[in-house]
Design an enzyme around this catalytic site. Sequence first.
Site, PDB file in Angstrom:
ATOM      1  N   CYS A  47       0.832  -1.194   0.000  1.00  0.00           N
ATOM      2  CA  CYS A  47       0.000   0.000   0.000  1.00  0.00           C
ATOM      3  C   CYS A  47       0.866   1.243   0.000  1.00  0.00           C
ATOM      4  O   CYS A  47       2.054   1.180   0.316  1.00  0.00           O
ATOM      5  CB  CYS A  47      -0.882   0.045   1.242  1.00  0.00           C
ATOM      6  SG  CYS A  47      -1.906  -1.422   1.412  1.00  0.00           S
TER       7      CYS A  47
ATOM      8  N   CYS B 145      12.399 -13.555   1.796  1.00  0.00           N
ATOM      9  CA  CYS B 145      11.846 -14.174   0.578  1.00  0.00           C
ATOM     10  C   CYS B 145      12.936 -14.883  -0.222  1.00  0.00           C
ATOM     11  O   CYS B 145      12.651 -15.758  -1.031  1.00  0.00           O
ATOM     12  CB  CYS B 145      11.095 -13.154  -0.265  1.00  0.00           C
ATOM     13  SG  CYS B 145      12.049 -11.709  -0.744  1.00  0.00           S
TER      14      CYS B 145
ATOM     15  N   TYR C 219      12.259  -3.880  -6.622  1.00  0.00           N
ATOM     16  CA  TYR C 219      11.074  -3.833  -7.484  1.00  0.00           C
ATOM     17  C   TYR C 219      10.033  -2.794  -7.104  1.00  0.00           C
ATOM     18  O   TYR C 219       9.467  -2.136  -7.960  1.00  0.00           O
ATOM     19  CB  TYR C 219      10.388  -5.214  -7.490  1.00  0.00           C
ATOM     20  CG  TYR C 219       8.993  -5.197  -8.071  1.00  0.00           C
ATOM     21  CD1 TYR C 219       8.778  -5.204  -9.448  1.00  0.00           C
ATOM     22  CD2 TYR C 219       7.867  -5.131  -7.239  1.00  0.00           C
ATOM     23  CE1 TYR C 219       7.498  -5.152  -9.980  1.00  0.00           C
ATOM     24  CE2 TYR C 219       6.583  -5.088  -7.765  1.00  0.00           C
ATOM     25  CZ  TYR C 219       6.410  -5.101  -9.133  1.00  0.00           C
ATOM     26  OH  TYR C 219       5.147  -5.047  -9.659  1.00  0.00           O
TER      27      TYR C 219
ATOM     28  N   CYS D  41      15.700  -7.069   5.367  1.00  0.00           N
ATOM     29  CA  CYS D  41      14.964  -8.340   5.415  1.00  0.00           C
ATOM     30  C   CYS D  41      15.174  -9.021   4.071  1.00  0.00           C
ATOM     31  O   CYS D  41      14.917  -8.440   3.025  1.00  0.00           O
ATOM     32  CB  CYS D  41      13.471  -8.087   5.625  1.00  0.00           C
ATOM     33  SG  CYS D  41      12.503  -9.615   5.639  1.00  0.00           S
TER      34      CYS D  41
ATOM     35  N   ASN E 175       0.473   0.465   5.881  1.00  0.00           N
ATOM     36  CA  ASN E 175       1.243  -0.237   4.852  1.00  0.00           C
ATOM     37  C   ASN E 175       2.070  -1.303   5.555  1.00  0.00           C
ATOM     38  O   ASN E 175       2.832  -0.986   6.466  1.00  0.00           O
ATOM     39  CB  ASN E 175       2.141   0.763   4.121  1.00  0.00           C
ATOM     40  CG  ASN E 175       3.118   0.109   3.146  1.00  0.00           C
ATOM     41  OD1 ASN E 175       4.175   0.661   2.869  1.00  0.00           O
ATOM     42  ND2 ASN E 175       2.790  -1.056   2.623  1.00  0.00           N
ATOM     43  N   GLY E 176       1.912  -2.552   5.107  1.00  0.00           N
ATOM     44  CA  GLY E 176       2.645  -3.670   5.728  1.00  0.00           C
ATOM     45  C   GLY E 176       1.667  -4.771   6.098  1.00  0.00           C
ATOM     46  O   GLY E 176       0.470  -4.656   5.831  1.00  0.00           O
TER      47      GLY E 176
ATOM     48  N   GLY F  55      -0.451   0.544  -4.875  1.00  0.00           N
ATOM     49  CA  GLY F  55      -1.782   0.017  -4.659  1.00  0.00           C
ATOM     50  C   GLY F  55      -2.768   0.688  -5.571  1.00  0.00           C
ATOM     51  O   GLY F  55      -2.790   1.916  -5.666  1.00  0.00           O
TER      52      GLY F  55
HETATM   53  P1  AMP Z   1       6.627 -14.033 -13.208  1.00  0.00           P
HETATM   54  O1  AMP Z   1       7.468 -14.358 -14.406  1.00  0.00           O
HETATM   55  O2  AMP Z   1       5.192 -14.458 -13.429  1.00  0.00           O
HETATM   56  O3  AMP Z   1       7.229 -14.568 -11.987  1.00  0.00           O
HETATM   57  O4  AMP Z   1       6.552 -12.457 -13.076  1.00  0.00           O
HETATM   58  C1  AMP Z   1       7.739 -11.735 -12.961  1.00  0.00           C
HETATM   59  C2  AMP Z   1       7.411 -10.265 -13.103  1.00  0.00           C
HETATM   60  O5  AMP Z   1       6.590  -9.856 -12.010  1.00  0.00           O
HETATM   61  C3  AMP Z   1       8.648  -9.413 -13.074  1.00  0.00           C
HETATM   62  O6  AMP Z   1       8.636  -8.595 -14.226  1.00  0.00           O
HETATM   63  C4  AMP Z   1       8.542  -8.566 -11.818  1.00  0.00           C
HETATM   64  O7  AMP Z   1       8.931  -7.235 -12.076  1.00  0.00           O
HETATM   65  C5  AMP Z   1       7.073  -8.633 -11.466  1.00  0.00           C
HETATM   66  N1  AMP Z   1       6.827  -8.701 -10.007  1.00  0.00           N
HETATM   67  C6  AMP Z   1       7.631  -9.107  -9.025  1.00  0.00           C
HETATM   68  N2  AMP Z   1       7.037  -9.023  -7.826  1.00  0.00           N
HETATM   69  C7  AMP Z   1       5.818  -8.531  -8.035  1.00  0.00           C
HETATM   70  C8  AMP Z   1       4.706  -8.193  -7.191  1.00  0.00           C
HETATM   71  N3  AMP Z   1       4.761  -8.363  -5.873  1.00  0.00           N
HETATM   72  N4  AMP Z   1       3.599  -7.710  -7.773  1.00  0.00           N
HETATM   73  C9  AMP Z   1       3.524  -7.549  -9.102  1.00  0.00           C
HETATM   74  N5  AMP Z   1       4.530  -7.848  -9.951  1.00  0.00           N
HETATM   75  C10 AMP Z   1       5.663  -8.332  -9.438  1.00  0.00           C
END
Ligand code: AMP
Length: 456
Positions: free
Chosen positions: A2, A437, A242, A434, A102-103, A28
Site C-alpha cells: 500500500c 523471501c 522492485y 529483510c 502499509n505492511g 496500490g
Molecule cells: P513471473 O514471471 O510471473 O514470476 O513475473 C515476474 C514479473 O513480475 C517481473 O517482471 C517482476 O517485475 C514482477 N513482479 C515481481 N514481484 C511482483 C509483485 N509483488 N507484484 C507484481 N509484480 C511483481
Amino acid sequence: MCGIFGISGHDSAAQLTQLGLYSLQHRGQESAGIVASQEGSANVVRAMGLLGESFGPEVLKNLPGRTAFGHTRYSTAGSSTIENAQPSLVKFKDGHLGLAHNGNLTNATELRASLEASGSIFSSTMDSEVIVHRLARAHSRTPERQLAEALQGVEGAYSLLVLVNDTLLAARDPHGWRPLVMGKLDGATVFASETCALDIVGATVVRDVEPGEIVAVDAGGMRTIQLERATPLHRCVFEYVYFARPDSKVFSGSVGLARRALGRQLAREHPAKGADFVFAVPDSSNAAALGFAEESGLPMEHALIRNHYVGRTFIQPTQAGRDAKVKVKYNPVREILAGKSVVMVDDSIVRGTTTRGLVALIRGAGAREVHMRVSSPPIISPCWYGIDTPDRAELIAARMSIAEVAKHIGVDSLGYISLDGMLNAVPGGPTGFCDSCFTGKYPTRPPSVESKARLG
Ligand code: AMP
C-alpha cells in the site's frame, strides 16, 4: 502492499493528499481513500479502483480541514472489497480515530481473537483493524502515548498514519520494514511512503520516520517518541529491487541508483559475453538493465515496449488471465530483435508465468539467443510483511533448480544476482535488510494459519 500520504497544518490538506496519492498508485491500485479532519470532526471518502475516477473536486469539497491523510491499497491481508478500503475512520468515546496502514501484521489473528473475546466487533477482515481497537482502549494521556500503548505486542510490518481527533501520527515498526518519510510544505508537515509523493506536492524532504518512532503533529507542534528499535533492522530490500519508484528515495537511498548498482553487480557476476545488446523488461527493470549495459559494455536497446493502460499481470486471479495479459501488456520490437543474441534483464522471477510468456514473445520476434539476467536472487519463500508473493508452492525457484527454471522459461542461459551481491549493492547495505523471501529465514514467528489464508 500500500501507499500512504498525510499532511497536517495546510488549508488544502485533502487536495494535496489526493495529489500525493497519485504518486503512490504503483503501491496500490485496488482502492483508495482520504480522511480529513477539522476541529473535532472528520470525514472520509473511500472508493474501489484508481484514484482519478472517484476523487474529483466535488468529492474533495466534502473533505474540509487542515489535516488529511490517505491510502492506496493493494490487498495482501483481507480481500479486495470496499469494507477493506482504507483509511478506516471510527468514532470512539473520546472522539474519532482514523488509520492507514502499509505492511502486514503477523499476529493479527491472535490479537483479533482476544479483542473479540472481550467484546470487540470488527467491521472488516483487515489485519490493521486490530490497531484501531487497541487504540480505542488505550488509557495513556497523549495521542502518541496511546499509539505506543496500542502497538505493544503488535508484531510484523507497519508504516502507519493515524488520526486521533486533530492529531496526525506517523509510526514505523521497530524493524523498519516499510518506508515512511517526513517532509515540509509551507510550514505544514507531510508524511509519505516514498519521496516521489513529496515531490509532486512540492514538499521538501526532512528525514525518514525512524524504525520504532512515533511522530505526532497538531496545533501544539511536533512531538516524537522513540521506542526500542530492532537490531539488526529488517528494511525490505525488495523495495529497492522492485516495489518503490525509481525517482523515489526510500530508507534514505535512491531507488533508481540502487537498481543501477544491482544491474552492474549482476553484470560482474553473470556477464553475457558475445551478446549483441541488453534490454529491460519495462519499467521496473529499466535502471538495472542500464547498469548491466554500463558494466558489460554492451549497448542497451528498447526491444520490449509496455502498454501502460493494462493493469499488473501479476495480480490477475487466474493463471489463464495472467497468460493472456502478457501479450496485451508487452510487445517486442521485431526490427531490433531479429537474428540477435540478446540479454533480457528483469528485477525478479516470482511464478515464472510472465517471464515464460515474455521469452516466447522475444523468440517469436526472431531473437537467436535469449540470455536472462535477474537483479534479485531466486525467490524461494513467501513474504509475510506486505509484498504480494504467492504460496511457496507457486514460487518457481522453490520448486526447481536454476537449470530447471532456465529450461522451463525457455532461455539459453539464466543468471540471478547473488544474495551478497544484492545486499552489498543497495544503499546502506549489506546489513539491516529483510531477505526472508530469498532465504526462508524470517525474523518473526510465522503468521497463524488463518492469517496466512487471509494473506492469500
Ligand atoms: P513471473 O514471471 O510471473 O514470476 O513475473 C515476474 C514479473 O513480475 C517481473 O517482471 C517482476 O517485475 C514482477 N513482479 C515481481 N514481484 C511482483 C509483485 N509483488 N507484484 C507484481 N509484480 C511483481
